[in-house]
Every structure is written in C-alpha cells, then in structure tokens.
Design a protein around this motif. Structure first.
Motif, PDB file in Angstrom:
ATOM      1  N   GLN A 124       0.231  -4.989  -4.567  1.00  0.00           N
ATOM      2  CA  GLN A 124       0.659  -3.821  -3.797  1.00  0.00           C
ATOM      3  C   GLN A 124       0.990  -4.183  -2.346  1.00  0.00           C
ATOM      4  O   GLN A 124       0.453  -5.153  -1.798  1.00  0.00           O
ATOM      5  N   GLU A 125       1.830  -3.383  -1.758  1.00  0.00           N
ATOM      6  CA  GLU A 125       2.089  -3.486  -0.319  1.00  0.00           C
ATOM      7  C   GLU A 125       0.872  -2.930   0.404  1.00  0.00           C
ATOM      8  O   GLU A 125       0.337  -1.887   0.024  1.00  0.00           O
TER       9      GLU A 125
ATOM     10  N   ARG B 208       0.869   2.478  -2.521  1.00  0.00           N
ATOM     11  CA  ARG B 208       0.543   1.324  -1.688  1.00  0.00           C
ATOM     12  C   ARG B 208      -0.968   1.209  -1.522  1.00  0.00           C
ATOM     13  O   ARG B 208      -1.710   2.148  -1.809  1.00  0.00           O
TER      14      ARG B 208
END
Length: 222
Positions: free
Chosen positions: A209-210, A126
């Motif tokens: 991405q988170e 992440r």
C-alpha cells in the motif's frame, strides 16, 4: 464449541468461495502470547483473519455489536463473541485505556491478540499512520509482533458495506518483531513512536500500500 462450529461452517464456506492464499503462517508461534498487527481496509478483515489463523485470535470490537435485542441481536452477539471479539465501550473517555488493558490481559494469558494500529478502516485503501497502542502492548507484555497484510478484502466488501462479492484474497504474515531491547520504556513517547513506525513499515512492505503520514481519523474528517 461456538468457535469450533463457527470456524467449521464459515471456514468451509470461505475456502470454497474465496480460496484465500495464506503466506507466512509459520511466523505465528504455536504457543505463547502473540500480537498480530496489520492493515484494515474493510469490515470483514477480522473474519478472514480469525478463520485462517489456527489459534484463536482475540480482538477489540464496539460493544454495540453485542447489545442488539431480539433474535437478530442475539445472533449477532453470538457471532461476534464466537469470533473472538471482546466488546469494549471505545466511545467513552476511558475507551482507549480499556482497550489497552483488555489487550494486555489477553496477552498475559498467553493468547493471540489482533490489532489494527491505524485505529480505524482506511478511507481510501492507503495505509495510514499507526497509533502507539501496539507498541505499548508489545513493551508491556514482551509479546512478539507479527505484522500482517490483508490484500483483496476491500474488493470483497468495498466500503465495508453491502453483500460480499467473490474476489481473490491474500493474507500475508511477516516475520515476528522482537522489541525486548526496549523493555521498561513503555512510557517513552519517542520509543513508542519508533516501534509503531517500524511495525507499520513492515505492514506496508507486506501489503504494497501507499503510506500516508497522518492518522486515518483525520483523513476521514477532512
């Protein structure tokens, strides 16, 4: 000559094995100072970045990488310095200041400086909160910030260790960010945070991405 030799050999090997897809290379100016700021998912990110960018990219690395002894130590020192790494003792009390001043010197010389605002590799893939070094450099030097995303390198070398695997890689560069409107405000912590968050937002959009609003070092410690 070392860089040319290294890029010729590894560049050919990389193109044959990985066939990296590069997007947005035109966003990196051919001359003048440029800050490349992106995500960091594995140890070999800097290698891929340095091989696909036409200009030489300088970046900060731990001085322990060039302090080894024997044949292996000398080969590692040659490899990292030829790759554009500038060794800095980042573990000392003044490590952050030394890294910042080194980046400023590179940019004042009109070169390209690569930086990972997260400060360390992501522990879980992440994207984590950026540290303000990137914004300090941008405001002190006036250099544009080109956000970038490394996609797939974590599949090539999961966890940053072991023998690299064959897996598709994409390096995506976004449009340059101009922060000249904040000139002279490199000591304002609110401005520094706003600039850093804007850079990380662009990186997130490029990488997909988170985002996690905490520092990666704290996530690793937890």
């Amino acid at each position: 000559m070392s860089r040319i030799l290294l890029k010729a050999i590894l560049g050919l090997l990389m193109r044959v094995l990985y066939r990296p897809k590069v997007e947005g290379m035109e966003n990196i100016a051919a001359t003048g100072p440029v800050i490349l700021a992106g995500n960091h998912v594995t140890f070999i990110d800097s290698m891929f970045l340095g091989l696909v960018v036409k200009r030489q990219v300088f970046f900060i690395g731990k001085d322990e990488y060039v302090k080894g002894s024997g044949v292996k130590g000398r080969l590692m020192a040659w490899f990292f310095t030829a790759s554009g790494m500038i060794p800095v003792d980042r573990d000392g009390g003044h490590g952050g200041v030394a890294a910042l001043m080194t980046g400023r010197r590179v940019l004042d010389e009109g070169k390209v400086f690569g930086i990972y605002p997260e400060g360390t590799r992501s522990p879980d893939g992440r994207l984590y909160r950026g540290r303000t070094g990137v914004s300090r450099l941008a405001l002190m030097t006036g250099a544009p910030v080109v956000p970038f995303a490394m996609i797939g390198t974590d599949k090539v070398q999961p966890g940053g260790k072991g023998r690299p695997r064959i897996s598709p890689v994409t390096i995506r560069f976004g449009e340059p960010l101009d922060f000249s409107r904040y000139e002279g405000m490199d000591r304002d912590r609110y401005v520094l945070r706003a600039v850093t968050d804007e850079v990380m937002s662009r990186v997130m959009m490029l990488s997909g991405q988170e985002y996690v609003d905490m520092y990666a070092t704290k996530a690793k410690a937890a």
